[in-house]
Design a protein around this motif. Structure first.
Motif: not given
Length: 413
Positions: A60-64, A87-91, A113-115
């Motif tokens: 997820g990190v490398v894609v985003a 958003a990251n804090g919520v996830l 993946a969302l994180i």
């Protein structure tokens, strides 16, 4: 961007408070892969699922990462980083609930993946921010030295964060619960990524984003000289991940598993200290030569580490490894600052940061499997492979011809 008060130092434009905020903002990024691995393995009793989930974070990190960098180059840091940090804090806050609620493995992998997709790129954006402020607001006679100090400081901060992050995860998990590191990472993301986004330095950088006409196309970031740096940074990430995991396996096999974090910290401290001293090197010691020299030190010390058979020898080799990896990382990011296409500094820096994180996750999973199926001593050979990759790429880089030499471009820009 206006260029007033060029006679002032960088600190005048950032304020001293910027640096602790920017450092704490990068800790969630440094904690999430190890924190996810710790929580999932503890809650599900499945190392395989834990490895896959931490790998999903890395993917997820490398894609985003490059996408976030592109958005920042287009719209500025604050409008992009603020919603991403929230958003990251919520996830991160929801992740322990997902893991502990007995949901299917697919749900856990998706949450991981969302994180990764919303991972705050604070380290890359801090570099971009300080480089931009230096080039626009620091007088030319002191600009080259200031840029060197920026790169040294940022790499030292990265080194420290990548040491503190895993150690903090281990301490919080041992003292409280396996979900505690993720909860703290969520709190840090809410508080300090938000503070980093709202800091006054973001307004300095965002006030005049590069116009579309003056911004290189996204494909320009994928040029050979830049991709060479991405590959080398990936190699450094492989080195970090394989060293931490093989060291953990060695300490466990030696009957002292509690020492692994401390020993890894010794390498990180030495690496951070030497990264800061890079600013003292003369400009005639060119970046291409620094890459070769310090990666050579890394290969030699990693070879000594691979054949060490007691904790004393391992400790010495870890300290020597720190002397190589810190300056190598400074050199790679310094070259990235020089080679980034016009208006694509954030994209370039986030691409390197993403490669570093993904490589750590992959190396941790592979090294753990090797240690489990073969032995800790075999796993300790993997840092040699990673360091050798960085050295080989340095040799390739010595043949690369770029339009502008490093120090000259830094001073001119």
């Amino acid at each position: 961007m206006t260029t007033i008060t060029r006679d002032r130092s960088l600190i005048h434009h950032t304020g001293w408070g910027y640096f602790p905020v920017a450092f704490l903002a990068r800790l969630p990024f440094a904690m999430m892969v190890v924190g996810v691995l710790t929580l999932v393995s503890s809650a599900t009793d499945s190392v395989a699922l834990a490895g896959l989930t931490s790998g999903a974070v890395g993917v997820g990190v490398v894609v985003a990462g490059p996408l976030i960098g592109d958005l920042v180059d287009r719209f500025g840091q604050r409008p992009v980083l603020l919603p991403i940090g929230i958003a990251n804090g919520v996830l991160l806050s929801l992740f322990p609930l997902v893991v502990l609620s007995g949901l299917p493995d697919a749900a856990i992998l998706a949450a991981g993946a969302l994180i990764g997709l919303t991972a705050p790129q604070a380290a890359a954006l801090s570099r971009t921010r300080l480089i931009a402020i230096t080039r626009e607001r620091v007088a030319e006679p002191r600009r080259e030295r200031t840029l060197s100090r920026v790169m040294s400081y940022e790499s030292a901060a990265d080194e420290t964060a990548f040491v503190v992050g895993p150690v903090l995860v281990g301490l919080l998990a041992a003292l409280f619960a396996p979900w505690a590191p993720i909860a703290i990472a969520a709190a840090l993301s809410f508080a300090f990524v938000t503070a980093f986004a709202l800091h006054s330095t973001a307004a300095l950088v965002d006030r005049a984003p590069a116009p579309a006409a003056g911004r290189a196309p996204l494909g320009a970031v994928l040029s050979g000289p830049v991709l060479l740096l991405v590959a080398a940074t990936f190699g450094v990430g492989l080195f970090f991940g394989s060293t931490l995991t093989s060291l953990t396996a060695f300490a466990k096999a030696s009957g002292r598993p509690e020492l692994s974090g401390l020993l890894y910290g010794l390498m990180g401290i030495g690496s951070a200290v030497l990264a800061l001293t890079v600013m003292l090197l003369p400009s005639r010691f060119r970046l291409s030569w620094r890459w070769l020299v310090f990666s050579g030190v890394l290969v030699a010390s990693a070879a000594g580490y691979a054949f060490a058979n007691d904790l004393g020898a391992v400790t010495v080799m870890l300290c020597l490894m720190g002397l190589g990896v810190g300056p190598t990382l400074v050199t790679l990011f310094s070259l990235a600052g020089e080679r980034s296409p016009a208006g694509r500094s954030a994209t370039t820096m986030t691409l390197l940061g993403s490669a570093l994180t993904l490589a750590q996750a992959i190396a941790a999973a592979v090294t753990g499997a090797v240690a489990e199926t073969a032995s800790a001593q075999v796993a300790m050979l993997l840092p040699v492979v990673a360091a050798s990759l960085v050295l080989v790429l340095g040799l390739v880089n010595s043949r690369v011809r770029t339009p502008v030499d490093g120090a000259a471009r830094s001073a001119r820009d």
